[in-house]
Design a protein around this motif. Structure first.
Motif, PDB file in Angstrom:
ATOM      1  N   UNK A   1       1.118  -1.724   0.363  1.00  6.01           N
ATOM      2  CA  UNK A   1       0.134  -0.040   0.181  1.00  6.01           C
ATOM      3  C   UNK A   1       0.931   1.196  -0.301  1.00  6.01           C
ATOM      4  N   UNK A   2       1.827   1.220   0.983  1.00  8.34           N
ATOM      5  CA  UNK A   2       3.050   1.889   0.746  1.00  8.34           C
ATOM      6  C   UNK A   2       3.436   2.866  -0.126  1.00  8.34           C
ATOM      7  N   UNK A   3       4.131   1.219  -0.798  1.00  5.20           N
ATOM      8  CA  UNK A   3       4.446   1.272  -2.354  1.00  5.20           C
ATOM      9  C   UNK A   3       3.591   1.337  -3.299  1.00  5.20           C
ATOM     10  N   UNK A   4       2.345   2.546  -2.781  1.00  7.34           N
ATOM     11  CA  UNK A   4       1.478   2.981  -4.462  1.00  7.34           C
ATOM     12  C   UNK A   4       2.234   4.598  -4.273  1.00  7.34           C
ATOM     13  N   UNK A   5       1.832   4.753  -3.273  1.00  8.14           N
ATOM     14  CA  UNK A   5       2.613   6.339  -3.054  1.00  8.14           C
ATOM     15  C   UNK A   5       4.049   6.614  -3.048  1.00  8.14           C
ATOM     16  N   UNK A   6       4.689   5.841  -2.878  1.00  7.30           N
ATOM     17  CA  UNK A   6       6.861   5.780  -1.717  1.00  7.30           C
ATOM     18  C   UNK A   6       7.449   5.202  -3.034  1.00  7.30           C
ATOM     19  N   UNK A   7       7.948   5.512  -3.478  1.00 11.87           N
ATOM     20  CA  UNK A   7       9.383   4.585  -4.422  1.00 11.87           C
ATOM     21  C   UNK A   7      10.128   3.714  -3.819  1.00 11.87           C
ATOM     22  N   UNK A   8      10.668   3.041  -3.476  1.00 15.12           N
ATOM     23  CA  UNK A   8      11.413   1.416  -2.700  1.00 15.12           C
ATOM     24  C   UNK A   8      12.541   3.372  -2.208  1.00 15.12           C
ATOM     25  N   UNK A   9      13.522   3.718  -3.123  1.00 12.75           N
ATOM     26  CA  UNK A   9      14.688   3.804  -2.917  1.00 12.75           C
ATOM     27  C   UNK A   9      14.381   5.054  -1.927  1.00 12.75           C
ATOM     28  N   UNK A  10      12.543   5.247  -1.970  1.00 15.58           N
ATOM     29  CA  UNK A  10      12.392   6.936  -0.582  1.00 15.58           C
ATOM     30  C   UNK A  10      11.843   6.445   0.816  1.00 15.58           C
ATOM     31  N   UNK A  11      12.288   4.786   0.833  1.00 15.71           N
ATOM     32  CA  UNK A  11      11.018   4.607   1.600  1.00 15.71           C
ATOM     33  C   UNK A  11      12.099   3.963   3.050  1.00 15.71           C
ATOM     34  N   UNK A  12      12.085   3.969   4.078  1.00 15.02           N
ATOM     35  CA  UNK A  12      13.046   3.522   4.961  1.00 15.02           C
ATOM     36  C   UNK A  12      13.191   1.874   5.095  1.00 15.02           C
ATOM     37  N   UNK A  13      13.962   1.882   5.434  1.00 15.37           N
ATOM     38  CA  UNK A  13      14.933   0.435   5.185  1.00 15.37           C
ATOM     39  C   UNK A  13      13.846  -0.521   6.659  1.00 15.37           C
ATOM     40  N   UNK A  14      13.121   0.162   7.695  1.00 15.23           N
ATOM     41  CA  UNK A  14      12.293  -0.616   8.824  1.00 15.23           C
ATOM     42  C   UNK A  14      10.992  -1.243   7.560  1.00 15.23           C
ATOM     43  N   UNK A  15      10.744  -0.191   6.331  1.00 17.86           N
ATOM     44  CA  UNK A  15       9.143  -1.323   5.868  1.00 17.86           C
ATOM     45  C   UNK A  15      10.424  -1.837   4.304  1.00 17.86           C
ATOM     46  N   UNK A  16      11.242  -1.500   4.372  1.00 17.43           N
ATOM     47  CA  UNK A  16      11.629  -2.610   2.698  1.00 17.43           C
ATOM     48  C   UNK A  16      12.375  -1.669   1.901  1.00 17.43           C
ATOM     49  N   UNK A  17      12.361  -0.775   2.135  1.00 17.24           N
ATOM     50  CA  UNK A  17      13.047   0.686   1.642  1.00 17.24           C
ATOM     51  C   UNK A  17      13.921   0.458   1.853  1.00 17.24           C
ATOM     52  N   UNK A  18      15.411   1.676   1.034  1.00 18.86           N
ATOM     53  CA  UNK A  18      16.847   1.926   0.599  1.00 18.86           C
ATOM     54  C   UNK A  18      16.937   3.148   1.687  1.00 18.86           C
ATOM     55  N   UNK A  19      16.370   3.469   2.531  1.00 20.97           N
ATOM     56  CA  UNK A  19      16.685   4.820   3.033  1.00 20.97           C
ATOM     57  C   UNK A  19      16.405   4.802   4.227  1.00 20.97           C
ATOM     58  N   UNK A  20      17.905   4.801   5.306  1.00 23.01           N
ATOM     59  CA  UNK A  20      18.829   4.880   6.653  1.00 23.01           C
ATOM     60  C   UNK A  20      18.020   5.765   7.821  1.00 23.01           C
ATOM     61  N   UNK A  21      17.497   5.597   8.755  1.00 24.67           N
ATOM     62  CA  UNK A  21      16.326   6.643   9.660  1.00 24.67           C
ATOM     63  C   UNK A  21      17.101   7.864   9.656  1.00 24.67           C
TER      64      UNK A  21
END
Length: 244
Positions: free
Chosen positions: A218-238
């Protein structure tokens, strides 16, 4: 990112533009500091009151008075909030969603209730101003992810949560684009029943409670993986908002 920004904005109609001019004159007659406001700011308060000029003007005048009293220097610095215990590990400023809205992550499980509610409000204003400073040209809204993992009775602070929503609704209208709640425990669901009557309809429409198994999709519909924090399966550190 610029190719997405237009999709996140709403072009004003000629009638709305006329109301903005009328509202500006009305507010300036009551508070001269309104001369420094942009048309975009006035439009946000107008839209927050469904294009009712009198209601929007009243809301904006109250905001100007509040800002002078609560933020007398015009802004809060890192030094103004760094000493507030129990809050510094709660807010993180991340990337952008697909239409250019900055992302704020709230780790509610790290929240410790503060004895002075003004300390919380000061930190909240510092955070929202910091997010707004990251808004790209043409974008006016931001996204919030409220992570309730680890949240329990020790973190339960309805007074602070209500204060935070009140600040968003009353003083930063039309800034919230979407708010995702994830890992929501039963203790918060009970608190939400108490809090929700104080949340206006426009804000409620922007809030989504996500099940863990559907969270990334659901979040991936609005946020690309490159912009999503790691704890939600993305690539950004908090990155803590006070260090960003």
């Amino acid at each position: 990112m610029s190719s997405y920004i237009a999709a996140g904005t709403s072009r004003p109609s000629s009638d709305e533009e006329k109301k903005v001019r009328t509202m500006r004159a009305l507010v300036e007659s009551q508070d001269l500091s309104a001369k420094d406001l942009s048309d975009e700011t006035i439009r946000r308060f107008l839209r927050a009151r469904n294009l009712d000029v009198e209601k929007g003007s009243s809301m904006l005048v109250k905001y100007l008075q509040w800002r002078r009293e609560f933020v007398p220097n015009g802004h809060f610095n890192r030094e103004d909030v760094i000493g507030i215990g129990g809050l510094l590990n709660t807010l993180y400023l991340q990337g952008y969603d697909r239409i250019g809205r900055p992302i704020l992550v709230v780790l509610a499980g790290n929240h410790k209730p503060v004895s002075n509610i003004d300390d919380f409000k000061r930190y909240a204003v510092y955070a929202v101003d910091k997010v707004c400073s990251r808004l790209p040209s043409g974008q006016e809204k931001f996204v919030v992810i409220v992570d309730m993992k680890g949240y329990g009775y020790a973190n339960n602070d309805a007074r602070a949560f209500t204060a935070g929503l009140s600040i968003l609704q009353d003083y930063y209208p039309e800034r919230l684009g979407k708010m995702f709640f994830v890992h929501v425990p039963s203790v918060f669901k009970a608190a939400w029943k108490i809090i929700s009557p104080f949340v206006d309809k426009n804000t409620k429409n922007k809030i989504a409670f996500l099940e863990s198994k559907k969270m990334k999709a659901v979040m991936g519909q609005d946020i690309d993986e490159s912009q999503l924090p790691e704890l939600y399966g993305g690539k950004l550190k908090l990155v803590s908002i006070v260090n960003s």
